[in-house]
Design an enzyme around this catalytic site. Structure first.
Site, PDB file in Angstrom:
ATOM      1  N   GLY A   1       0.818  -1.203   0.000  1.00 28.47           N
ATOM      2  CA  GLY A   1       0.000   0.000   0.000  1.00 28.47           C
ATOM      3  C   GLY A   1       0.850   1.251   0.000  1.00 28.47           C
ATOM      4  O   GLY A   1       2.064   1.210  -0.235  1.00 28.47           O
TER       5      GLY A   1
ATOM      6  N   GLY B   1      -1.685  -1.624   7.020  1.00 32.68           N
ATOM      7  CA  GLY B   1      -2.851  -0.763   7.218  1.00 32.68           C
ATOM      8  C   GLY B   1      -2.863  -0.136   8.599  1.00 32.68           C
ATOM      9  O   GLY B   1      -1.912  -0.267   9.376  1.00 32.68           O
TER      10      GLY B   1
ATOM     11  N   HIS C   1       1.506  26.374 -21.078  1.00 36.14           N
ATOM     12  CA  HIS C   1       2.457  25.509 -21.776  1.00 36.14           C
ATOM     13  C   HIS C   1       3.876  26.032 -21.573  1.00 36.14           C
ATOM     14  O   HIS C   1       4.110  27.242 -21.652  1.00 36.14           O
ATOM     15  CB  HIS C   1       2.138  25.491 -23.277  1.00 36.14           C
TER      16      HIS C   1
END
Length: 467
Positions: free
Chosen positions: A184, A274, A446
């Site tokens: 993860g 987790g 740009h």
């Protein structure tokens, strides 16, 4: 002024990103506010041992790897870097100290009382903080989360052999061989740090792809990128045991669906499977507040719990465990307590993986979107983006997912060197209900990486220019 029956209008339990933001916003709204925190410093996991220090190490290790070759060499810059890990750790600690002190300053500025100690409910409006008892008309639970343990693998950060995310930030030397259990966000970020600094890194992931919960194309591309960078990926595998002898760990690893086991030796094992909500020791039983099957506190859309006067936000309630999600909820809960309207759109919460390149997404994955109806998808490779090309950053893409009938954008996913910054445009567009055409006809500067979002949006209707 506080209600005369209580010491405070608002008591926030926990001073992480959700808690300290809730306290500051409540104070700004004229509510007498206190915040209880058991750490010696404010900021919670994020500022002390999570988001901030990990990004400090990620940024520093990016410079080290760049100086070691790669893009810098391709641009005509040749150097031979020498790693000073003590200094790298020092700059990380300095960043943490500066930011945690900054939160303390904000508490003083906003006249918030910092109550130091562990908080435990006595009743819905009475909380014991250390040796002190405090009453408040409203109590906000913002206690965050902690590392999920892995059976048969004992974490001991002090030894530095089997560590969690906190221990992985404090390694005194670069391990020769590191095994990361869990593919993860946390495992990939910290694994990337030590790989860049010289460790051989193996990632063991139970599922067949990295980054559970992210878009399928992103997960596949991430696997290719991390392999190219030198990580060994053992997907569809699980760790079933770990023994430590001296400064070495031996892991037992086997296929997730069953099969022949193998052993892997490592100098360091990072457990990152987790996180779980921090609700133990709060005394929730004293107020009759139960958690759901995942240990979370359920709330309504205003962040009220089932107990009158008690609210909850952040990692202790359902939803992604992300600092920015907790911050937004902190603002919203304070405004709701003050009688205003605090709202968080949980459908538009961006997520970012701060590896190289960065990985980010917001909204639905393509798989989720298709489960709800017909969609149109546009993709644009960073290889065709002029800024990425000149910066020698060819990896990644931008993907825009839109409703096939309304053209409303349902999700945006990207892999790019500055994906974490780029995703803000997508989140803002989605918050205002933008269509892919809205993004496609918005003029982008740009040359910038963000032009890839414009081109991906144009690709939704099959009209990209540069592919």
């Amino acid at each position: 002024m506080a209600d005369q029956n209580y010491d405070y209008d608002v008591l926030v339990i926990g001073a992480g990103p959700g808690g300290y933001v809730a306290a500051i916003r409540a104070a700004q709204l004229g509510l007498k506010t206190a915040c209880a925190e058991s750490r010696e410093t404010l900021g919670g996991t994020c500022l002390n041992v999570g988001c901030i220090p990990s990004k400090a190490m990620l940024h520093a290790s990016e410079y080290f790897e760049a100086a070691s070759g790669g893009a810098m060499k391709a641009m005509g810059i040749e150097v031979s870097p020498k790693l000073n890990l003590d200094t790298m750790h020092a700059q990380r600690r300095d960043a943490v100290e500066g930011l945690t002190k900054g939160v303390a300053f904000l508490f003083k500025k906003n006249k918030i009382d910092w109550k130091s100690g562990h908080a435990t409910f006595q009743d819905a409006h009475t909380v014991k903080v250390g040796d002190e008892t405090v009453t408040a008309k409203n109590v906000v639970i913002a206690t965050g989360s902690s590392v999920t343990p892995l059976p048969n693998v004992e974490v001991d950060n002090a030894k530095g052999v089997v560590v969690d995310s906190t221990g992985a930030l404090e390694l005194p030397k670069v391990p020769k061989k590191m095994v990361v259990i869990g593919g993860g966000v946390i495992g990939l970020e910290l694994g990337s740090v030590w790989r860049r600094l010289g460790a051989e890194v193996t990632v063991v992931e139970f599922l067949d792809q990295l980054l559970p919960g992210m878009d399928g194309d992103v997960r596949k591309e991430a696997g290719k990128i991390f392999k190219k960078q030198g990580m060994e990926l053992k997907l569809s595998h699980k760790v079933t045991g770990c023994t430590v002898k001296g400064k070495k760990a031996t892991l037992t690893v086997e296929p997730s669906q069953g099969g022949e086991a193998e052993t892997i030796e490592a100098d360091c094992v990072l457990v990152s499977i987790g996180r779980k909500p921090n609700t133990e020791g709060l005394g929730l039983d004293a107020i009759g507040l139960e958690t759901n099957e995942r240990g979370q506190i359920e709330t309504d859309h205003e962040f009220r719990t089932a107990v009158d006067g008690v609210w909850a936000i952040g990692d202790v309630i359902p939803g992604p465990m992300l600092a920015h999600k907790a911050e937004d909820e902190g603002i919203a809960v304070a405004e709701n307590i003050a009688g205003q309207t605090g709202i968080v759109n949980h459908d538009v919460i961006p997520s970012v993986v701060y590896t190289w390149p960065e990985i980010a997404g917001v909204g639905l994955t393509e798989e989720q979107a298709k489960g709800k109806g017909k969609v149109k998808v546009g993709k644009f490779p960073m290889l065709a983006n002029s800024r990425a090309k000149t910066n020698h950053e060819p990896d990644g893409f931008v993907k825009v997912i839109a409703d096939a009938e309304t053209d409303r954008v349902l999700g945006v996913w990207c892999i790019a060197s500055v994906a974490g910054t780029m995703i803000a445009q997508a989140a803002q567009a989605m918050e205002f209900g933008a269509t892919s055409e809205d993004i496609a006809y918005t003029c982008h500067a740009h040359p910038t990486h963000s032009e890839a979002i414009k081109e991906a949006a144009m690709a939704v209707t099959s009209k990209p220019i540069h592919i």
